[in-house]
Design an enzyme around this catalytic site. Structure first.
Site, PDB file in Angstrom:
ATOM      1  N   SER A  23       1.040  -1.622   0.234  1.00  0.00           N
ATOM      2  CA  SER A  23      -0.223   0.107   0.434  1.00  0.00           C
ATOM      3  C   SER A  23       0.567   1.392   0.258  1.00  0.00           C
ATOM      4  O   SER A  23       1.755   1.381   0.853  1.00  0.00           O
ATOM      5  CB  SER A  23      -0.642   0.066   1.315  1.00  0.00           C
ATOM      6  OG  SER A  23      -1.198   1.072   1.358  1.00  0.00           O
ATOM      7  N   HIS A  48      -1.135  -1.588  -4.207  1.00  0.00           N
ATOM      8  CA  HIS A  48      -2.715  -1.329  -3.955  1.00  0.00           C
ATOM      9  C   HIS A  48      -2.476   0.558  -3.894  1.00  0.00           C
ATOM     10  O   HIS A  48      -1.714   1.054  -2.568  1.00  0.00           O
ATOM     11  CB  HIS A  48      -2.577  -1.806  -2.223  1.00  0.00           C
ATOM     12  CG  HIS A  48      -3.733  -1.508  -1.690  1.00  0.00           C
ATOM     13  ND1 HIS A  48      -5.158  -2.155  -1.979  1.00  0.00           N
ATOM     14  CD2 HIS A  48      -4.081  -0.568  -0.596  1.00  0.00           C
ATOM     15  CE1 HIS A  48      -6.634  -1.019  -0.964  1.00  0.00           C
ATOM     16  NE2 HIS A  48      -5.378  -0.698  -0.655  1.00  0.00           N
ATOM     17  N   ASP A  50      -3.804   4.150  -2.011  1.00  0.00           N
ATOM     18  CA  ASP A  50      -5.287   3.843  -1.684  1.00  0.00           C
ATOM     19  C   ASP A  50      -5.299   5.772  -2.107  1.00  0.00           C
ATOM     20  O   ASP A  50      -4.364   6.747  -1.475  1.00  0.00           O
ATOM     21  CB  ASP A  50      -4.804   4.787   0.358  1.00  0.00           C
ATOM     22  CG  ASP A  50      -4.129   3.112   0.463  1.00  0.00           C
ATOM     23  OD1 ASP A  50      -5.500   1.762   0.634  1.00  0.00           O
ATOM     24  OD2 ASP A  50      -2.510   2.106   0.866  1.00  0.00           O
ATOM     25  N   MET A  52      -7.857   8.906  -0.762  1.00  0.00           N
ATOM     26  CA  MET A  52      -8.838   9.687   0.778  1.00  0.00           C
ATOM     27  C   MET A  52      -9.125  10.886   0.514  1.00  0.00           C
ATOM     28  O   MET A  52      -8.205  11.408  -0.266  1.00  0.00           O
ATOM     29  CB  MET A  52      -7.998   9.360   2.089  1.00  0.00           C
ATOM     30  CG  MET A  52      -7.006   8.021   2.537  1.00  0.00           C
ATOM     31  SD  MET A  52      -6.450   7.744   3.777  1.00  0.00           S
ATOM     32  CE  MET A  52      -5.644   6.593   3.660  1.00  0.00           C
ATOM     33  N   HIS A  81      -7.745   1.647  -3.986  1.00  0.00           N
ATOM     34  CA  HIS A  81      -9.751   1.904  -3.330  1.00  0.00           C
ATOM     35  C   HIS A  81      -8.976   3.276  -3.206  1.00  0.00           C
ATOM     36  O   HIS A  81      -9.118   4.345  -2.518  1.00  0.00           O
ATOM     37  CB  HIS A  81      -7.856   1.474  -1.829  1.00  0.00           C
ATOM     38  CG  HIS A  81      -8.744   1.184  -0.401  1.00  0.00           C
ATOM     39  ND1 HIS A  81      -8.390   0.070   0.815  1.00  0.00           N
ATOM     40  CD2 HIS A  81     -10.407   1.158  -0.369  1.00  0.00           C
ATOM     41  CE1 HIS A  81      -9.510   1.197   1.394  1.00  0.00           C
ATOM     42  NE2 HIS A  81     -10.072   1.208   0.628  1.00  0.00           N
ATOM     43  N   MET A  83     -11.146   5.564  -0.915  1.00  0.00           N
ATOM     44  CA  MET A  83     -12.091   5.694   0.476  1.00  0.00           C
ATOM     45  C   MET A  83     -12.300   7.321   0.169  1.00  0.00           C
ATOM     46  O   MET A  83     -11.562   8.480   0.664  1.00  0.00           O
ATOM     47  CB  MET A  83     -11.126   5.583   1.859  1.00  0.00           C
ATOM     48  CG  MET A  83     -10.423   4.649   1.870  1.00  0.00           C
ATOM     49  SD  MET A  83      -8.979   4.460   3.006  1.00  0.00           S
ATOM     50  CE  MET A  83      -7.646   4.138   1.479  1.00  0.00           C
ATOM     51  N   MET A 152     -11.625  -4.929   5.269  1.00  0.00           N
ATOM     52  CA  MET A 152     -11.308  -3.685   5.626  1.00  0.00           C
ATOM     53  C   MET A 152     -11.111  -4.825   7.528  1.00  0.00           C
ATOM     54  O   MET A 152     -12.500  -5.293   8.316  1.00  0.00           O
ATOM     55  CB  MET A 152     -12.047  -2.758   6.059  1.00  0.00           C
ATOM     56  CG  MET A 152     -11.636  -1.660   5.083  1.00  0.00           C
ATOM     57  SD  MET A 152     -10.512  -1.466   3.294  1.00  0.00           S
ATOM     58  CE  MET A 152      -9.228  -0.057   4.766  1.00  0.00           C
ATOM     59  N   ASP A 190      -7.016  -5.209   4.331  1.00  0.00           N
ATOM     60  CA  ASP A 190      -6.416  -4.536   4.354  1.00  0.00           C
ATOM     61  C   ASP A 190      -6.512  -3.699   6.036  1.00  0.00           C
ATOM     62  O   ASP A 190      -7.624  -3.902   6.269  1.00  0.00           O
ATOM     63  CB  ASP A 190      -6.907  -3.566   3.376  1.00  0.00           C
ATOM     64  CG  ASP A 190      -6.187  -2.218   3.151  1.00  0.00           C
ATOM     65  OD1 ASP A 190      -4.651  -1.916   4.018  1.00  0.00           O
ATOM     66  OD2 ASP A 190      -6.803  -1.534   2.078  1.00  0.00           O
TER      67      ASP A 190
END
Ligand code: DX5
Ligand code: ZN
Length: 234
Positions: A23, A48, A50, A52, A81, A83, A152, A190
């Protein structure tokens, strides 16, 4: 080959090894090219990312230009991913930026089954995810359109948190649902995955393991990857 095909051919389900996905939240963003090179040298097969937004989660990370920058410097499949609030508004843009798999939070979607179908229609693999306090029942309607379910094991938002074992129960529930409904989605986990927790996740049915601090806070990426592969193998 479509983005989705690139994801689906990544791992033979009979492979005893887990697929460990670093990640990129704790890496050196000032020197991403070197980070990507070192991860490839360490045998990493997919990344991966992330994303956000400071709204759906209290933290801000990075967005489309960074995903595109990473895409321009590696051939590795990108597992993105999201978020973010209202993810359905950005699906095309993430596809164009180079995402191969796009995972959305059920808590952020009005109609999760429609959003994952839209992701597939754009040529990407589709993923749905749920926070530790969200029951599996919330994603049941979307499962038939999902290539992957991300469980998660921490509340989405920050790297470096402790593993929440409720994820193991959910993985086991999802394995059962997958068999009962003859589905074939990948199970990914994750949050707080490290040498102490990866084996339990694998035994509960996860095959894709997202690891942040368990790689980026270690002295050697290669040694960390080798140990995670070993301890996460069946
Ligand atoms: C948390 C992110 C994770 C996180 C993992 O919101 O989705 O991918 O970076 O980091 P560790 O492995 O440190 O929990
Ligand atoms: Zn993540």
């Amino acid at each position: 080959m479509s983005q989705r095909d690139k994801i689906l051919k990544l791992r033979n389900p009979a492979d005893p090894r887990p697929l460990v996905l670093p990640s990129l939240l704790l890496c050196d963003f000032g020197d991403l090219k070197t980070e990507l090179y070192q991860l490839e040298q360490a045998g990493v097969e997919a990344l991966h990312l992330d994303v956000m937004d400071g709204v759906f989660v209290p933290n801000l990370s990075y967005g489309l230009p960074v995903v595109k920058g990473i895409r321009d410097h590696t051939e590795l499949p990108l597992d993105v991913h999201l978020m973010i609030a209202r993810p359905e508004q950005y699906l095309t843009q993430f596809s164009e930026a180079g995402a191969d798999l796009l995972t959305v939070h059920v808590e952020a979607c009005g109609s999760p089954a429609e959003v994952v179908q839209e992701i597939r229609s754009l040529g990407m693999a589709s993923g749905i995810t749920l926070n530790p306090s969200t029951p599996v029942a919330e994603i049941e309607d979307a499962l038939e359109y999902c290539d992957l379910v991300l469980v998660m094991s921490v509340d989405a938002g920050f790297g470096g948190q402790a593993f929440n074992p409720v994820a193991l129960e959910k993985l086991e529930q999802l394995v059962q649902l997958r068999t009962e409904r003859s589905l074939d989605f990948i199970l990914e986990v994750d949050g707080g995955i490290n040498t102490g927790t990866i084996g339990r996740c694998r035994q509960s049915g996860a095959t894709w393991m997202v690891v942040g601090s368990g790689i980026f806070r270690q002295p050697s990426y290669s040694a960390a990857m080798a140990e995670l592969n070993d301890l996460g193998s069946l």
